[in-house]
Write an enzyme that holds these catalytic residues in place. Structure first.
Site, PDB file in Angstrom:
ATOM      1  N   THR A   1     -43.182  24.362 -40.939  1.00  0.00           N
ATOM      2  CA  THR A   1     -43.681  23.528 -39.855  1.00  0.00           C
ATOM      3  C   THR A   1     -44.437  24.357 -38.819  1.00  0.00           C
ATOM      4  OG1 THR A   1     -41.875  21.950 -40.158  1.00  0.00           O
ATOM      5  CG2 THR A   1     -43.022  21.896 -38.052  1.00  0.00           C
TER       6      THR A   1
ATOM      7  N   LEU B   1     -36.476  16.854 -35.716  1.00  0.00           N
ATOM      8  CA  LEU B   1     -35.229  17.605 -35.829  1.00  0.00           C
ATOM      9  C   LEU B   1     -34.334  17.376 -34.626  1.00  0.00           C
ATOM     10  CD1 LEU B   1     -36.575  20.982 -37.279  1.00  0.00           C
ATOM     11  CD2 LEU B   1     -35.551  19.056 -38.502  1.00  0.00           C
TER      12      LEU B   1
ATOM     13  N   THR C   1     -31.868  26.974 -33.767  1.00  0.00           N
ATOM     14  CA  THR C   1     -32.335  26.916 -35.154  1.00  0.00           C
ATOM     15  C   THR C   1     -33.856  26.775 -35.193  1.00  0.00           C
ATOM     16  OG1 THR C   1     -31.988  24.510 -35.159  1.00  0.00           O
ATOM     17  CG2 THR C   1     -30.201  25.883 -36.045  1.00  0.00           C
TER      18      THR C   1
ATOM     19  N   ARG D   1     -36.940  28.936 -33.105  1.00  0.00           N
ATOM     20  CA  ARG D   1     -37.622  30.229 -33.167  1.00  0.00           C
ATOM     21  C   ARG D   1     -36.868  31.232 -32.304  1.00  0.00           C
ATOM     22  NH1 ARG D   1     -39.687  28.654 -37.070  1.00  0.00           N
ATOM     23  NH2 ARG D   1     -41.902  28.504 -37.631  1.00  0.00           N
TER      24      ARG D   1
ATOM     25  N   ASP E   1     -29.636  30.960 -35.702  1.00  0.00           N
ATOM     26  CA  ASP E   1     -30.118  31.037 -37.080  1.00  0.00           C
ATOM     27  C   ASP E   1     -31.460  31.745 -37.155  1.00  0.00           C
ATOM     28  OD1 ASP E   1     -29.906  30.417 -39.911  1.00  0.00           O
ATOM     29  OD2 ASP E   1     -31.483  28.921 -39.597  1.00  0.00           O
TER      30      ASP E   1
ATOM     31  N   GLU F   1     -38.211  38.781 -37.846  1.00  0.00           N
ATOM     32  CA  GLU F   1     -37.538  38.440 -39.098  1.00  0.00           C
ATOM     33  C   GLU F   1     -38.295  39.008 -40.290  1.00  0.00           C
ATOM     34  OE1 GLU F   1     -35.603  34.183 -37.570  1.00  0.00           O
ATOM     35  OE2 GLU F   1     -37.319  34.163 -38.913  1.00  0.00           O
TER      36      GLU F   1
ATOM     37  N   HIS G   1     -31.549  32.742 -40.889  1.00  0.00           N
ATOM     38  CA  HIS G   1     -32.633  31.752 -40.969  1.00  0.00           C
ATOM     39  C   HIS G   1     -32.507  30.905 -42.239  1.00  0.00           C
ATOM     40  CE1 HIS G   1     -36.965  30.900 -39.452  1.00  0.00           C
ATOM     41  NE2 HIS G   1     -36.408  29.806 -39.953  1.00  0.00           N
TER      42      HIS G   1
END
Length: 311
Positions: A75, A159, A233, A235, A258, A263, A284
């Protein structure tokens, strides 16, 4: 000439079934991963690039005159220079609403692990403490019920809305926070300072923008009442990590994360070395149910077929 489709980092989707992509009329090349140096050579003859986390900035895009479209297998679009793509006439499409069940489920996995002290109790059981107990149970850590607690949702897209529904099912009160920069609240929303002051739980679902980068800072953490729980959950860079660590070390709140700002994280990332009972970090995985990944591949294929139909 056959349409050339190149997926630069297909392995980021794990063992997802790519058959929907393979049925597209064109030649598909799947690369597990691509280094920065490999991106331009691998896309030089591509008509459509499929990427998850590979960075396609202005410098990369100007070397790819054949490229017509970028399909993001996520997304978030922060790894693509959208202005440079638009200037070059490159269509960019992301994937939405593929994880609207998986991510909210993970929000509550983190939240329940923290409120029910699952990690601490599992460790005590593994260490033999239950077997040594004079009582039928262990009551070493406090457990908090979610019913009648208040969850503040930051970012009320698909979400955030799905997470709010789960919160309501647990008997929680839900508050929708306004954007960080807002000075006036829209109907059915609340300014962030007022919302945070009432929060037992804050769940982040907003995109990473110039307004939201590190907006969870020392000042906003101080708005939270003692014992509040922060769930992220979305960024990692939404949170000022140093400010969060300071609050966690002082026992002012708990956090379930998360996502991290980098990353995969560097080995010396400070959050990885906190070893605090009020911090839970997962790698993640909130988006990554098998069902969600199948939906994602299907939506990527839909985006590609829709693009082809317009040409």
């Amino acid at each position: 000439m056959s349409l050339q489709l190149v997926f630069l980092d297909a392995a980021t989707l794990g063992d997802a079934d790519f058959s929907a992509l393979k049925h597209i009329d064109g030649e598909l090349t799947l690369h597990d991963y691509s280094t920065t140096a490999q991106i331009v050579p691998r896309l030089r003859n591509a008509d459509i690039a499929i990427v998850n986390k590979c960075i396609l900035d202005a410098g990369v895009l100007k070397q790819l005159p054949r490229l017509k479209a970028i399909m993001i297998s996520a997304t978030g679009t922060d790894n693509i220079d959208l202005d440079a793509a638009a200037a070059a006439g490159i269509v960019v499409k992301n994937v939405r609403n593929y994880a609207e069940t998986a991510v909210p489920q993970h929000v509550f996995a983190l939240l329940l692990a923290l409120t029910n002290q699952l990690i601490g109790y599992q460790q005590r059981v593994a260490a033999g403490k239950w077997a040594q107990s004079r009582s039928f149970c262990l009551l070493d850590f406090p457990i908090m019920e979610l019913a009648n607690k208040t969850m503040v949702i930051v970012g009320y897209g698909a979400l955030g809305q799905a997470t709010a529904k789960l919160a309501a099912a647990f008997g929680m009160q839900v508050i929708i926070a306004e954007r960080p920069s807002a000075t006036v609240a829209r109907p059915e929303r609340m300014l962030m300072a007022e919302a945070f002051a009432q929060a037992d739980v804050v769940s982040l679902h907003c995109p990473l923008t110039t307004d939201t980068r590190a907006f969870i800072n020392a000042q906003r953490l101080a708005w939270l009442k003692p014992g509040a729980i922060l769930i992220n959950t979305a960024r990692g860079a939404l949170i000022d990590a140093a400010a969060l660590i300071n609050a966690l070390q002082k026992g002012k709140l708990a956090a379930g994360l998360d996502v991290l700002a980098e990353e995969p994280p560097a080995p010396d990332t400070a959050l990885l070395h906190c070893a605090l009972p009020n911090l839970l970090i997962t790698p993640h995985i909130g988006w990554a149910s098998r069902e969600a990944r199948a939906r994602m591949v299907g939506k990527i294929a839909d985006n590609i077929n829709n693009f082809i139909a317009t040409q």
